[in-house]
Design a protein around this motif. Sequence first.
Motif, PDB file in Angstrom:
ATOM      1  N   ALA A   1       0.821  -1.218   0.000  1.00  0.00           N
ATOM      2  CA  ALA A   1       0.000   0.000   0.000  1.00  0.00           C
ATOM      3  C   ALA A   1       0.855   1.269   0.000  1.00  0.00           C
ATOM      4  O   ALA A   1       0.389   2.325  -0.418  1.00  0.00           O
ATOM      5  CB  ALA A   1      -0.925   0.002   1.220  1.00  0.00           C
ATOM      6  N   ASP A   2       2.101   1.158   0.446  1.00  0.00           N
ATOM      7  CA  ASP A   2       2.991   2.314   0.503  1.00  0.00           C
ATOM      8  C   ASP A   2       3.928   2.395  -0.702  1.00  0.00           C
ATOM      9  O   ASP A   2       4.882   3.153  -0.705  1.00  0.00           O
ATOM     10  CB  ASP A   2       3.848   2.267   1.773  1.00  0.00           C
ATOM     11  CG  ASP A   2       3.027   2.399   3.042  1.00  0.00           C
ATOM     12  OD1 ASP A   2       1.863   2.834   2.960  1.00  0.00           O
ATOM     13  OD2 ASP A   2       3.557   2.049   4.119  1.00  0.00           O
ATOM     14  N   SER A   3       3.655   1.608  -1.729  1.00  0.00           N
ATOM     15  CA  SER A   3       4.537   1.566  -2.896  1.00  0.00           C
ATOM     16  C   SER A   3       3.775   1.959  -4.166  1.00  0.00           C
ATOM     17  O   SER A   3       2.567   2.122  -4.149  1.00  0.00           O
ATOM     18  CB  SER A   3       5.123   0.162  -3.069  1.00  0.00           C
ATOM     19  OG  SER A   3       4.134  -0.717  -3.564  1.00  0.00           O
ATOM     20  N   ASP A   4       4.516   2.088  -5.250  1.00  0.00           N
ATOM     21  CA  ASP A   4       3.919   2.383  -6.552  1.00  0.00           C
ATOM     22  C   ASP A   4       3.601   1.117  -7.335  1.00  0.00           C
ATOM     23  O   ASP A   4       3.146   1.190  -8.473  1.00  0.00           O
ATOM     24  CB  ASP A   4       4.872   3.251  -7.385  1.00  0.00           C
ATOM     25  CG  ASP A   4       5.089   4.613  -6.775  1.00  0.00           C
ATOM     26  OD1 ASP A   4       4.194   5.089  -6.041  1.00  0.00           O
ATOM     27  OD2 ASP A   4       6.140   5.217  -7.029  1.00  0.00           O
ATOM     28  N   THR A   5       3.855  -0.038  -6.747  1.00  0.00           N
ATOM     29  CA  THR A   5       3.653  -1.323  -7.411  1.00  0.00           C
ATOM     30  C   THR A   5       2.213  -1.776  -7.241  1.00  0.00           C
ATOM     31  O   THR A   5       1.659  -1.699  -6.149  1.00  0.00           O
ATOM     32  CB  THR A   5       4.604  -2.380  -6.825  1.00  0.00           C
ATOM     33  OG1 THR A   5       5.943  -1.937  -6.987  1.00  0.00           O
ATOM     34  CG2 THR A   5       4.430  -3.729  -7.486  1.00  0.00           C
TER      35      THR A   5
END
Length: 55
Positions: free
Chosen positions: A47-51
């Motif tokens: 949730a804290d990534s761009d993936t």
Amino acid sequence: MKEKYTDHADILQNSVYHTSRGSNTVFMMQDRLSAEQAVEQGATPLADSDTSFRL
């Protein structure tokens, strides 16, 4: 999620599934405690990534 080719053996042992996405390895953890431990070991919550990832 953690960058490919970095040490992640301890994270892998508590995951129920893992796959590669770009330059990262995405782990599905067996429970919340395992996920919290993975973050303590350098993983980034999805949730804290761009993936993006879908099963």
